[in-house]
Design a protein around this motif. Sequence first.
Motif, PDB file in Angstrom:
ATOM      1  N   GLY A  40      -5.235  -3.140   3.516  1.00 14.70           N
ATOM      2  CA  GLY A  40      -3.897  -3.314   2.983  1.00 14.70           C
ATOM      3  C   GLY A  40      -3.864  -4.570   2.141  1.00 14.70           C
ATOM      4  O   GLY A  40      -4.830  -5.339   2.104  1.00 14.70           O
ATOM      5  N   GLU A  41      -2.759  -4.790   1.453  1.00 17.08           N
ATOM      6  CA  GLU A  41      -2.636  -6.017   0.662  1.00 17.08           C
ATOM      7  C   GLU A  41      -2.593  -7.215   1.605  1.00 17.08           C
ATOM      8  O   GLU A  41      -1.934  -7.172   2.640  1.00 17.08           O
ATOM      9  CB  GLU A  41      -1.376  -5.946  -0.202  1.00 17.08           C
ATOM     10  CG  GLU A  41      -1.338  -7.009  -1.267  1.00 17.08           C
ATOM     11  CD  GLU A  41      -0.210  -6.812  -2.271  1.00 17.08           C
ATOM     12  OE1 GLU A  41      -0.217  -7.501  -3.299  1.00 17.08           O
ATOM     13  OE2 GLU A  41       0.678  -5.977  -2.005  1.00 17.08           O
ATOM     14  N   LYS A 127       8.672  -7.199   7.140  1.00 13.78           N
ATOM     15  CA  LYS A 127       7.428  -6.472   6.954  1.00 13.78           C
ATOM     16  C   LYS A 127       6.576  -6.666   8.200  1.00 13.78           C
ATOM     17  O   LYS A 127       6.604  -7.732   8.813  1.00 13.78           O
ATOM     18  CB  LYS A 127       6.664  -6.985   5.731  1.00 13.78           C
ATOM     19  CG  LYS A 127       7.314  -6.638   4.404  1.00 13.78           C
ATOM     20  CD  LYS A 127       6.394  -6.971   3.234  1.00 13.78           C
ATOM     21  CE  LYS A 127       6.977  -6.458   1.928  1.00 13.78           C
ATOM     22  NZ  LYS A 127       6.046  -6.694   0.777  1.00 13.78           N
ATOM     23  N   THR A 151      -2.300  -9.381   6.732  1.00 16.57           N
ATOM     24  CA  THR A 151      -2.393  -8.104   6.032  1.00 16.57           C
ATOM     25  C   THR A 151      -1.100  -7.325   6.207  1.00 16.57           C
ATOM     26  O   THR A 151      -0.603  -7.171   7.327  1.00 16.57           O
ATOM     27  CB  THR A 151      -3.572  -7.270   6.571  1.00 16.57           C
ATOM     28  OG1 THR A 151      -4.770  -8.033   6.488  1.00 16.57           O
ATOM     29  CG2 THR A 151      -3.732  -5.993   5.775  1.00 16.57           C
ATOM     30  N   ASP A 152      -0.550  -6.844   5.114  1.00 16.52           N
ATOM     31  CA  ASP A 152       0.690  -6.075   5.135  1.00 16.52           C
ATOM     32  C   ASP A 152       0.418  -4.673   5.684  1.00 16.52           C
ATOM     33  O   ASP A 152      -0.329  -3.894   5.092  1.00 16.52           O
ATOM     34  CB  ASP A 152       1.248  -5.993   3.711  1.00 16.52           C
ATOM     35  CG  ASP A 152       2.606  -5.316   3.657  1.00 16.52           C
ATOM     36  OD1 ASP A 152       3.139  -4.929   4.719  1.00 16.52           O
ATOM     37  OD2 ASP A 152       3.133  -5.180   2.534  1.00 16.52           O
ATOM     38  N   THR A 154       3.039  -2.591   6.491  1.00 12.71           N
ATOM     39  CA  THR A 154       4.309  -1.879   6.377  1.00 12.71           C
ATOM     40  C   THR A 154       4.116  -0.423   5.977  1.00 12.71           C
ATOM     41  O   THR A 154       4.817   0.470   6.476  1.00 12.71           O
ATOM     42  CB  THR A 154       5.220  -2.586   5.355  1.00 12.71           C
ATOM     43  OG1 THR A 154       5.307  -3.977   5.690  1.00 12.71           O
ATOM     44  CG2 THR A 154       6.622  -1.987   5.370  1.00 12.71           C
ATOM     45  N   HIS A 155       3.156  -0.159   5.098  1.00 10.62           N
ATOM     46  CA  HIS A 155       2.931   1.206   4.605  1.00 10.62           C
ATOM     47  C   HIS A 155       2.429   2.146   5.687  1.00 10.62           C
ATOM     48  O   HIS A 155       2.480   3.366   5.529  1.00 10.62           O
ATOM     49  CB  HIS A 155       1.934   1.184   3.438  1.00 10.62           C
ATOM     50  CG  HIS A 155       0.578   0.682   3.819  1.00 10.62           C
ATOM     51  ND1 HIS A 155       0.329  -0.645   4.138  1.00 10.62           N
ATOM     52  CD2 HIS A 155      -0.618   1.323   3.935  1.00 10.62           C
ATOM     53  CE1 HIS A 155      -0.942  -0.797   4.422  1.00 10.62           C
ATOM     54  NE2 HIS A 155      -1.538   0.375   4.314  1.00 10.62           N
ATOM     55  N   LEU A 156       1.949   1.594   6.820  1.00  6.63           N
ATOM     56  CA  LEU A 156       1.454   2.431   7.913  1.00  6.63           C
ATOM     57  C   LEU A 156       2.568   2.867   8.866  1.00  6.63           C
ATOM     58  O   LEU A 156       2.342   3.660   9.777  1.00  6.63           O
ATOM     59  CB  LEU A 156       0.373   1.687   8.695  1.00  6.63           C
ATOM     60  CG  LEU A 156      -0.911   1.360   7.927  1.00  6.63           C
ATOM     61  CD1 LEU A 156      -1.884   0.603   8.816  1.00  6.63           C
ATOM     62  CD2 LEU A 156      -1.560   2.627   7.382  1.00  6.63           C
ATOM     63  N   ASN A 157       3.784   2.325   8.670  1.00  5.02           N
ATOM     64  CA  ASN A 157       4.943   2.698   9.494  1.00  5.02           C
ATOM     65  C   ASN A 157       4.671   2.499  10.986  1.00  5.02           C
ATOM     66  O   ASN A 157       5.017   3.356  11.824  1.00  5.02           O
ATOM     67  CB  ASN A 157       5.343   4.157   9.223  1.00  5.02           C
ATOM     68  CG  ASN A 157       5.795   4.371   7.789  1.00  5.02           C
ATOM     69  OD1 ASN A 157       6.528   3.562   7.228  1.00  5.02           O
ATOM     70  ND2 ASN A 157       5.329   5.455   7.177  1.00  5.02           N
ATOM     71  N   GLY A 205      -9.331   3.601   2.271  1.00  2.94           N
ATOM     72  CA  GLY A 205      -8.744   4.613   1.407  1.00  2.94           C
ATOM     73  C   GLY A 205      -9.735   5.388   0.567  1.00  2.94           C
ATOM     74  O   GLY A 205      -9.342   6.142  -0.329  1.00  2.94           O
ATOM     75  N   GLN A 239      -3.663   9.653   9.019  1.00  6.66           N
ATOM     76  CA  GLN A 239      -2.614   8.633   9.124  1.00  6.66           C
ATOM     77  C   GLN A 239      -2.573   8.038  10.527  1.00  6.66           C
ATOM     78  O   GLN A 239      -2.499   6.818  10.703  1.00  6.66           O
ATOM     79  CB  GLN A 239      -1.252   9.240   8.767  1.00  6.66           C
ATOM     80  CG  GLN A 239      -0.062   8.288   8.940  1.00  6.66           C
ATOM     81  CD  GLN A 239      -0.093   7.113   7.984  1.00  6.66           C
ATOM     82  OE1 GLN A 239      -0.748   7.169   6.954  1.00  6.66           O
ATOM     83  NE2 GLN A 239       0.603   6.048   8.340  1.00  6.66           N
TER      84      GLN A 239
END
Length: 251
Positions: A40-41, A127, A151-152, A154-157, A205, A239
Amino acid sequence: MDKINKLRDIWDSISKVVNEQIDLSQKELINRYMDVFHFGEYFYVIFNTRTTEMEYVSPNVENIFSYTPDDFYLQVVMNNIHPEDLPYYYHYEQSAVRFFSGLEGDLFFKYKFAYDYRLKTREGSYKRVQQQIVPIYYFPKGGVRTLGIFTDLTHLNITGVPKLSFIGMQGAPSYYNVHQNDEFMQSLNVFSKKEQEILGFVVQGLTSEAIAQKVERSIHTIRNHRKHILEKSGCENVQELLVKAVREGWV
């Protein structure tokens, strides 16, 4: 300052018996450890527990939290951790001190620890980040300098309570989901060495085709590895695997 003083009390117990240090420049340290954190970012900091100061904050903090490097420091972190996650933050820092204090001398630099929590951005939204900590220097009179990677996630919910793991490097055993136990229980390797490598690429990814080219194996072999990884992880899809791999320290 009460929040900082509580951390000072925890860090006062950091081991004072480490005789050997990692003799590498900051650039060399980043090159050694950073290649395992790309799911992640992220941004990274160099932190000193003796002074409670971030000696360096990488510029990417602005892309993730909208803080400039100069405006991101420990008090900002402590003031913006989600109130429900703050007790876990303290507990996991205390657990880390206890864990490292119990290590044999040759293992002090073979572990990182990681846990996740929610942190508020400068704009006021939360976040979820994973904070991974690698000790890089122990001060003779106590305290430690660390490399910290935020590491962010957030996109993984990801939801639920924060999780803590101690991840062994250079062949050292790992201790996953420490928050579930009162004692540090060594974890069995879930995956083979090759599966671990493939999982790392999946988390980054990469497609099966890209992984096949990278490791010089057939696409059929890579798909078989991915199938076995899903089966061993107990996950139903990629996921779910990503979330579990990140939170349980498999990568």
